[in-house]
Design a protein around this motif. Structure first.
Motif, PDB file in Angstrom:
ATOM      1  N   TRP A  76      -4.536   5.399 -40.352  1.00 44.87           N
ATOM      2  CA  TRP A  76      -4.474   4.589 -39.136  1.00 44.87           C
ATOM      3  C   TRP A  76      -4.884   3.156 -39.454  1.00 44.87           C
ATOM      4  N   SER A  77      -4.175   2.171 -38.840  1.00 47.60           N
ATOM      5  CA  SER A  77      -4.477   0.761 -39.101  1.00 47.60           C
ATOM      6  C   SER A  77      -4.598  -0.079 -37.836  1.00 47.60           C
ATOM      7  N   ARG A  78      -4.165   0.443 -36.681  1.00 43.60           N
ATOM      8  CA  ARG A  78      -4.149  -0.382 -35.459  1.00 43.60           C
ATOM      9  C   ARG A  78      -5.479  -0.233 -34.709  1.00 43.60           C
ATOM     10  N   TRP A  79      -6.542  -0.749 -35.321  1.00 46.24           N
ATOM     11  CA  TRP A  79      -7.875  -0.552 -34.759  1.00 46.24           C
ATOM     12  C   TRP A  79      -8.100  -1.395 -33.504  1.00 46.24           C
ATOM     13  N   LYS A  80      -7.507  -2.583 -33.418  1.00 51.10           N
ATOM     14  CA  LYS A  80      -7.648  -3.393 -32.207  1.00 51.10           C
ATOM     15  C   LYS A  80      -7.114  -2.633 -30.998  1.00 51.10           C
ATOM     16  N   GLU A  81      -5.949  -2.075 -31.176  1.00 53.02           N
ATOM     17  CA  GLU A  81      -5.314  -1.329 -30.090  1.00 53.02           C
ATOM     18  C   GLU A  81      -6.151  -0.137 -29.669  1.00 53.02           C
ATOM     19  N   LEU A  82      -6.716   0.565 -30.658  1.00 51.00           N
ATOM     20  CA  LEU A  82      -7.461   1.786 -30.357  1.00 51.00           C
ATOM     21  C   LEU A  82      -8.804   1.503 -29.693  1.00 51.00           C
ATOM     22  N   GLY A  87     -14.234  -6.490 -44.710  1.00 53.99           N
ATOM     23  CA  GLY A  87     -15.186  -7.287 -43.952  1.00 53.99           C
ATOM     24  C   GLY A  87     -14.528  -8.286 -43.015  1.00 53.99           C
ATOM     25  N   PRO A  88     -13.588  -9.122 -43.507  1.00 51.24           N
ATOM     26  CA  PRO A  88     -12.929 -10.073 -42.600  1.00 51.24           C
ATOM     27  C   PRO A  88     -12.163  -9.385 -41.466  1.00 51.24           C
ATOM     28  N   GLU A  89     -11.559  -8.236 -41.756  1.00 53.09           N
ATOM     29  CA  GLU A  89     -10.831  -7.518 -40.704  1.00 53.09           C
ATOM     30  C   GLU A  89     -11.789  -6.996 -39.638  1.00 53.09           C
ATOM     31  N   LYS A  90     -12.943  -6.505 -40.069  1.00 45.04           N
ATOM     32  CA  LYS A  90     -13.940  -6.047 -39.099  1.00 45.04           C
ATOM     33  C   LYS A  90     -14.411  -7.213 -38.230  1.00 45.04           C
ATOM     34  N   ALA A  91     -14.627  -8.360 -38.857  1.00 45.61           N
ATOM     35  CA  ALA A  91     -15.065  -9.534 -38.100  1.00 45.61           C
ATOM     36  C   ALA A  91     -14.026  -9.933 -37.061  1.00 45.61           C
ATOM     37  N   GLU A  92     -12.762  -9.854 -37.440  1.00 47.52           N
ATOM     38  CA  GLU A  92     -11.686 -10.215 -36.505  1.00 47.52           C
ATOM     39  C   GLU A  92     -11.658  -9.276 -35.305  1.00 47.52           C
ATOM     40  N   VAL A  93     -11.793  -7.961 -35.563  1.00 48.93           N
ATOM     41  CA  VAL A  93     -11.799  -6.995 -34.457  1.00 48.93           C
ATOM     42  C   VAL A  93     -13.037  -7.193 -33.590  1.00 48.93           C
ATOM     43  N   LEU A  94     -14.179  -7.492 -34.212  1.00 49.88           N
ATOM     44  CA  LEU A  94     -15.408  -7.690 -33.440  1.00 49.88           C
ATOM     45  C   LEU A  94     -15.261  -8.880 -32.492  1.00 49.88           C
ATOM     46  N   ARG A  95     -14.648  -9.962 -32.970  1.00 53.99           N
ATOM     47  CA  ARG A  95     -14.432 -11.105 -32.089  1.00 53.99           C
ATOM     48  C   ARG A  95     -13.528 -10.726 -30.916  1.00 53.99           C
ATOM     49  N   MET A  96     -12.478  -9.964 -31.223  1.00 55.50           N
ATOM     50  CA  MET A  96     -11.550  -9.558 -30.176  1.00 55.50           C
ATOM     51  C   MET A  96     -12.260  -8.708 -29.118  1.00 55.50           C
ATOM     52  N   LEU A  97     -13.095  -7.787 -29.583  1.00 48.89           N
ATOM     53  CA  LEU A  97     -13.823  -6.933 -28.641  1.00 48.89           C
ATOM     54  C   LEU A  97     -14.789  -7.766 -27.803  1.00 48.89           C
ATOM     55  N   TYR A  98     -15.429  -8.734 -28.431  1.00 47.20           N
ATOM     56  CA  TYR A  98     -16.376  -9.584 -27.716  1.00 47.20           C
ATOM     57  C   TYR A  98     -15.686 -10.351 -26.586  1.00 47.20           C
ATOM     58  N   LYS A  99     -14.474 -10.810 -26.844  1.00 47.93           N
ATOM     59  CA  LYS A  99     -13.748 -11.571 -25.830  1.00 47.93           C
ATOM     60  C   LYS A  99     -13.371 -10.727 -24.622  1.00 47.93           C
ATOM     61  N   THR A 100     -13.295  -9.397 -24.799  1.00 50.97           N
ATOM     62  CA  THR A 100     -12.920  -8.521 -23.681  1.00 50.97           C
ATOM     63  C   THR A 100     -14.118  -8.129 -22.821  1.00 50.97           C
ATOM     64  N   SER A 139     -21.851 -13.020 -40.031  1.00 50.81           N
ATOM     65  CA  SER A 139     -22.219 -13.724 -41.260  1.00 50.81           C
ATOM     66  C   SER A 139     -22.180 -12.782 -42.456  1.00 50.81           C
ATOM     67  N   VAL A 140     -22.503 -11.511 -42.205  1.00 52.48           N
ATOM     68  CA  VAL A 140     -22.437 -10.522 -43.284  1.00 52.48           C
ATOM     69  C   VAL A 140     -20.988 -10.230 -43.640  1.00 52.48           C
ATOM     70  N   TRP A 141     -20.156 -10.053 -42.623  1.00 52.48           N
ATOM     71  CA  TRP A 141     -18.770  -9.666 -42.866  1.00 52.48           C
ATOM     72  C   TRP A 141     -17.900 -10.816 -43.358  1.00 52.48           C
ATOM     73  N   GLU A 142     -18.097 -11.993 -42.827  1.00 52.32           N
ATOM     74  CA  GLU A 142     -17.158 -13.061 -43.150  1.00 52.32           C
ATOM     75  C   GLU A 142     -17.814 -14.427 -43.309  1.00 52.32           C
ATOM     76  N   GLN A 143     -19.127 -14.472 -43.236  1.00 48.87           N
ATOM     77  CA  GLN A 143     -19.846 -15.738 -43.334  1.00 48.87           C
ATOM     78  C   GLN A 143     -19.334 -16.742 -42.298  1.00 48.87           C
ATOM     79  N   GLU A 144     -19.073 -16.230 -41.098  1.00 48.81           N
ATOM     80  CA  GLU A 144     -18.604 -17.070 -40.017  1.00 48.81           C
ATOM     81  C   GLU A 144     -19.535 -16.925 -38.824  1.00 48.81           C
TER      82      GLU A 144
END
Length: 615
Positions: free
Chosen positions: A546-552, A574-587, A607-612
């Motif tokens: 499975w790869s569509r974690w944002k959708e799930l 790590g960067p992919e997790k950071a991207e999904v975390l931001r998306m979840l935060y916005k919802t 910062s751990v996942w992507e230093q952002e």
């Protein structure tokens, strides 16, 4: 060579470093140490270098003395280190037998283990287990072995049991220490000593056990008696003890006699089970064929008691449970006839009433499940044919038994073709039978086979052939259709939760067909159950591809802590997790962010996942 002047020099230089170079000119003790070092300086160039260095230090300008002092102290330290020796007075003698072996272990290696064995408080068990796994040889060291034996009396029972298991695995080495200072009238630690000695020596422990038996008391006596059961030559003694011992000591006699096989022992057990069928409990692990006939008689006696009293009480229910435990896996002709007789009595057993306070139990309805438990413990054998026979006659009540028997004895394709049609309709009764048959099944990746594991019997049986992969379809449908929601609880779990566990047990990453079917299953579970899913389902879904974690995950997590748990379980980078975390935060609704999604936690994880930082 007397090196005391060297040590004095080192001591005075250390004192000078502490006091400061301003006092060097007045330090007569340092000058005297230099004078005493002269004989050594005449013998060895390195000592001469130290002596010259001291003279240079005392004659140098004050601004240069700090550096010279440190240089001289470093040189002196290095020379002293090279002169170090280890010795003890007296002649060397070998370690006495049984006290362990010598291992060249440093303090840092040995101290954590000794502290765990002899100390108090929590965390000690993990230290010992870690050493057991990574450095098992440490446990035989002469400094560790006495601590292990002393630890048999540890107040933390699990740790004391672990010490006993470790000692059993060390072979005969600990025997002298175990027997030294043994107290037959002691407490639980002495009883554990008996257990360890018997496990190591086997039948060779009999003379010692017979020697300490007359003086032994309470738990130690029970341990000695039970250990005597390992030697078939002790049958006469145990039969005598059965007439004199009481309480826990007599139970120990019965446990010991359950390991014995002789005509006199069989007669003893026949009398015991006739007087009290629940004594069959003590024979639950006895491997002898004659036990099966005794089990049949005791089990039938308990069922006849229920029929005659026409009421099940708390006592009779407990007696029935104890008796059934001794029936598991038994399959002599008399035992098979007992099951056939019980099936004939099933309508009458269902009419037995319950005394006040007795939990819900219907012996008639439970009878097929009791046979299933016995079949799971016994594996392929006569119980399989009996199960198929009763299914042919009575159909649905014995469907789970028949399916289990077929899995153990038939070709995989024949099993599916014969039984899959029974589960085409979404009926609660058939779904429960499917669940009961598949609950003990699991894929053993190490052995590369499907197995049926019996918790009650403590054994595993391989299926006749690898499971037909088409079964993953009915198993998935039984859960996703919702039909299991209408069934009673399955032990501590609901039937739906039990089926989830079945699918986890049967997961195979090596087969695309299984990954596809179970991936759909886990997706449904996560998508529809919400926060009630198991994190293992996230991991397995990732292993399914499975790869569509944002959708799930969108709308499926409620707090940042849940989100972090879920994302850590995914195979995302790590960067992919950071991207999904931001998306979840916005919802997340504005009013819930401060409470459920603290910004500090978000920033740290990003910062751990992507230093952002937060967008």
């Amino acid at each position: 060579m007397d090196l005391q002047p060297l040590y004095d020099m080192k001591s005075r230089l250390e004192q000078a470093a502490i006091a400061g170079t301003g006092l060097l000119a007045e330090d007569f003790r340092l000058r005297r140490a230099g004078e005493e070092l002269k004989p050594l300086a005449a013998v060895s160039p390195v000592f001469g270098k130290i002596h010259q260095g001291l003279a240079g230090l005392l004659a140098a300008p004050r601004a240069e003395q700090g550096g010279l002092l440190l240089d001289l102290l470093a040189l002196t330290d290095a020379v002293v280190y090279t002169q170090g020796v280890s010795r003890a007075d007296g002649a060397l003698e070998p370690l006495p037998p049984g006290c362990g072996v010598y291992l060249p272990l440093s303090y840092s290696q040995l101290n954590p283990l000794l502290a765990a064995l002899t100390g108090k408080g929590g965390g000690r068990l993990a230290v010992i287990k870690s050493v057991q796994e990574t450095h098992p040889a440490f446990l035989g060291d002469f400094r560790v072995l006495p601590a292990l034996i002393s630890g048999l009396g540890d107040s933390y029972g699990e740790l004391a049991e672990l010490n006993a298991q470790i000692l059993k695995g060390l072979g005969p080495a600990p025997l002298p220490l175990l027997k030294e200072g043994f107290d037959p009238a002691g407490k639980k630690d002495m009883a554990r000593r008996v257990e360890v000695i018997a496990a190591i020596e086997g039948t060779a422990a009999t003379p010692w056990l017979r020697e300490v038996l007359p003086q032994s008391k309470k738990s130690v006596r029970a341990a000695v008696i039970e250990a005597l059961g390992e030697d078939q030559e002790n049958a006469s003694l145990l039969l005598e003890l059965a007439q004199t011992e009481r309480g826990a000591q007599r139970e120990a006699v019965l446990n010991a006699l359950a390991k014995q096989d002789s005509a006199a022992v069989r007669d003893f057990w026949r009398t015991e089970t006739e007087q009290s069928p629940v004594r069959l409990w003590f024979l639950k692990h006895a491997p002898f064929p004659w036990v099966s006939d005794l089990a049949a008689g005791a089990f039938r006696a308990q069922l006849e008691r229920l029929l005659s009293e026409a009421k099940i009480t708390q006592d009779s229910l407990m007696d029935l449970y104890l008796c059934r435990r001794g029936v598991l896996g038994r399959s002599s002709p008399k035992m098979l006839d007992c099951w056939r007789w019980a099936e004939e009595q099933r309508p009458a057993l269902s009419r037995v009433s319950r005394a006040p306070g007795v939990r819900h139990v219907d012996p008639g309805t439970a009878l097929p499940h009791w046979l299933l438990e016995s079949l799971q413990a016994g594996g392929a054998g006569p119980l399989c044919q009996l199960s198929l026979e009763l299914w042919e006659k009575k159909s649905l009540p014995y469907l789970a038994c028949a399916l289990t028997a077929a899995l153990l004895t038939w070709p995989a394709e024949e099993v599916y073709n014969r039984f899959a049609p029974c589960f085409q309709e979404d009926r609660p009764e058939t779904a429960r039978a499917l669940l009961d048959a598949f609950t003990p099944l699991r894929w053993n990746g190490k052995a590369a086979r499907y197995e049926l594991s019996s918790e009650a019997g403590g054994v595993s049986h391989p299926l006749a052939q690898p499971l037909d992969l088409r079964w993953y379809g009915p198993l998935t449908r039984a859960r996703t259709s919702g039909v299991l929601a209408h069934q009673e609880m399955s032990g501590p779990l609901t039937c739906e939760q039990t089926m989830d566990q079945v699918m986890r047990q049967l997961f195979r990453e090596d087969l695309p067909q299984v990954r596809e079917q179970t991936g759909v299953y886990f997706y449904h579970l996560i998508h529809n159950v919400g926060g009630g899913y198991h994190l293992e389902d996230i991991i397995l879904l990732g292993r399914c591809g499975w790869s569509r974690w944002k959708e799930l995950l969108s709308g499926r997590v409620t707090t940042v802590f849940v989100a972090l748990q879920v994302l850590e379980a995914t195979p995302l980078s790590g960067p992919e997790k950071a991207e999904v975390l931001r998306m979840l935060y916005k919802t997340v609704p504005e009013q819930n962010r401060a409470r459920d999604w603290p910004e500090q936690t978000m920033r740290w994880k990003l910062s751990v996942w992507e230093q952002e930082v937060l967008p």
